[in-house]
Design an enzyme around this catalytic site. Structure first.
Site, mmCIF file in Angstrom:
data_model
loop_
_atom_site.group_PDB
_atom_site.id
_atom_site.type_symbol
_atom_site.label_atom_id
_atom_site.label_comp_id
_atom_site.label_asym_id
_atom_site.label_seq_id
_atom_site.Cartn_x
_atom_site.Cartn_y
_atom_site.Cartn_z
ATOM 1 N N HIS A 1 42.884 84.340 57.199
ATOM 2 C CA HIS A 1 41.679 85.149 57.929
ATOM 3 C C HIS A 1 41.929 86.709 57.646
ATOM 4 O O HIS A 1 43.206 87.029 58.217
ATOM 5 C CB HIS A 1 41.472 85.010 59.313
ATOM 6 C CG HIS A 1 40.701 83.623 59.818
ATOM 7 N ND1 HIS A 1 40.747 83.211 61.061
ATOM 8 C CD2 HIS A 1 40.059 82.975 58.922
ATOM 9 C CE1 HIS A 1 39.948 82.052 61.240
ATOM 10 N NE2 HIS A 1 39.723 81.768 59.782
ATOM 11 N N HIS B 1 45.851 87.046 59.096
ATOM 12 C CA HIS B 1 46.627 86.079 59.576
ATOM 13 C C HIS B 1 46.333 84.457 59.216
ATOM 14 O O HIS B 1 45.516 84.426 58.318
ATOM 15 C CB HIS B 1 46.543 86.467 61.050
ATOM 16 C CG HIS B 1 45.370 85.969 61.469
ATOM 17 N ND1 HIS B 1 44.190 87.087 61.839
ATOM 18 C CD2 HIS B 1 44.579 84.949 61.965
ATOM 19 C CE1 HIS B 1 42.976 86.499 62.089
ATOM 20 N NE2 HIS B 1 43.345 85.352 62.294
ATOM 21 N N THR C 1 37.748 83.538 66.722
ATOM 22 C CA THR C 1 37.996 82.122 67.100
ATOM 23 C C THR C 1 39.220 81.802 68.124
ATOM 24 O O THR C 1 39.729 80.795 68.202
ATOM 25 C CB THR C 1 38.353 81.219 65.780
ATOM 26 O OG1 THR C 1 39.580 81.819 65.161
ATOM 27 C CG2 THR C 1 37.524 81.365 64.477
ATOM 28 N N THR C 2 39.535 82.830 68.715
ATOM 29 C CA THR C 2 40.638 82.991 69.715
ATOM 30 C C THR C 2 39.925 83.681 70.976
ATOM 31 O O THR C 2 38.961 84.595 70.829
ATOM 32 C CB THR C 2 41.785 83.699 69.259
ATOM 33 O OG1 THR C 2 41.493 84.675 68.704
ATOM 34 C CG2 THR C 2 42.614 82.805 68.138
ATOM 35 N N HIS D 1 51.088 83.433 68.670
ATOM 36 C CA HIS D 1 49.868 82.679 68.252
ATOM 37 C C HIS D 1 49.584 82.373 66.641
ATOM 38 O O HIS D 1 49.020 81.451 66.162
ATOM 39 C CB HIS D 1 48.501 83.123 68.854
ATOM 40 C CG HIS D 1 48.394 83.271 70.139
ATOM 41 N ND1 HIS D 1 48.465 82.420 71.014
ATOM 42 C CD2 HIS D 1 48.300 84.530 70.809
ATOM 43 C CE1 HIS D 1 48.463 82.884 72.281
ATOM 44 N NE2 HIS D 1 48.195 84.141 72.023
ATOM 45 N N HIS E 1 45.960 80.231 60.134
ATOM 46 C CA HIS E 1 45.864 78.947 61.269
ATOM 47 C C HIS E 1 46.259 77.789 60.411
ATOM 48 O O HIS E 1 46.065 77.623 59.200
ATOM 49 C CB HIS E 1 44.347 78.998 61.533
ATOM 50 C CG HIS E 1 43.618 80.198 62.389
ATOM 51 N ND1 HIS E 1 43.809 80.070 63.594
ATOM 52 C CD2 HIS E 1 43.090 81.125 61.937
ATOM 53 C CE1 HIS E 1 43.211 81.542 64.073
ATOM 54 N NE2 HIS E 1 42.968 81.969 62.916
HETATM 55 ZN ZN LIG Z 1 41.700 83.789 62.607
#
Ligand SMILES: [Zn+2]
Length: 253
Positions: free
Chosen positions: A135, A116, A201-202, A89, A118
């Site tokens: 993030h 991580h 957000t996941t 992801h 996005h």
């Molecule tokens: Zn995130």
């Protein structure tokens, strides 16, 4: 839920983080056919993704309620070594628990556990998205999470994130290592920040997350964005309804 099972759940949550590592039993989810509109249908444990009223990301707009003194404190320092994981992801960098990196939110210290990415950004500021979003995920001893978000705008030159992004493992499950990482270099110069209460957000979209999103972006090189897009063509959840949640714009600038 018993106190013990609650603690276990919090521990698992801390591991999963926001776009965190993939647990073996985790139901499959993605940003395409099984994307954000369908996450709640994939598993009962993902119900909050649809039913929650404090979801992230959100659209952030100036002017917000302005409380200059309510900014969080950032206590960052160099990390000798971080482990990178392509978890299917995102690229996630695990930060050793004893690195000494933390933020202080309303008097509570949250330790940096991982960061991580996005693509493109998840939050928007004044209606605009940026190329990527970083993030930095922190955990308090209680298990509560606080995420520091940095919107990343394209720049022509290499940036402090280049050493991390160019070391990104190119297949799910692969790992890597980057030494001498200084997270202070990842932050924008102007530390004005939006603060609000939100969620992961996941999946499982768990709420109760302290969000701090810098108003101004930091740079990411166009070459690094292109390389990251080749691994993860898009990995952003759309902005979610605010449902009347307050958003505060805090100093220190
Ligand atoms: Zn995130």
């Amino acid at each position: 839920m018993t106190r013990r099972s609650a603690l276990v759940a919090l521990a698992l949550l801390a591991v999963a983080g926001c776009g965190g590592s993939v647990a073996a039993h985790e139901p499959h989810w993605d940003y395409d056919a099984e994307g954000p509109d369908h996450w709640a249908d994939l598993d009962r444990g993902y119900a909050t993704c649809r039913a929650g009223h404090a979801q992230s990301p959100i659209a952030l707009d100036s002017p917000a309620e302005i409380h200059p003194a309510d900014h969080i404190e950032v206590d960052y320092r160099p990390i000798p070594s971080v482990n990178l994981l392509n978890n299917g992801h995102t690229i996630q960098a695990s930060v050793p628990a004893d690195s000494g990196n933390a933020i202080v939110v309303d008097g509570t210290r949250f330790t940096l556990t991982q960061f991580h990415f996005h693509l493109p950004s998840e939050h928007t500021v004044d209606g605009g998205e940026t190329a990527m979003e970083l993030h930095l995920v922190h955990t308090a001893t209680s298990g509560r999470l606080a995420v520091l978000a940095v919107l990343l705008s394209v720049d022509s030159d290499p940036t402090p994130l280049s050493r991390v992004l160019t070391a990104s493992p190119d297949h799910p499950g692969r790992t890597g290592t980057v030494t001498a990482v200084d997270p202070r270099e990842f932050l924008p110069i102007d530390l004005a920040q939006f603060r609000y209460q939100g969620s992961l957000t996941t999946p499982p979209c768990t709420e109760g997350v302290e969000w701090t999103v810098f108003r101004h972006s930091a740079p990411v090189s166009i070459a690094d964005v292109d390389s990251y897009r080749a691994l993860f063509p898009h990995s952003n959840r759309p902005t979610q309804p605010r449902y009347g949640r307050p958003v505060v714009l805090a100093g220190p600038n």
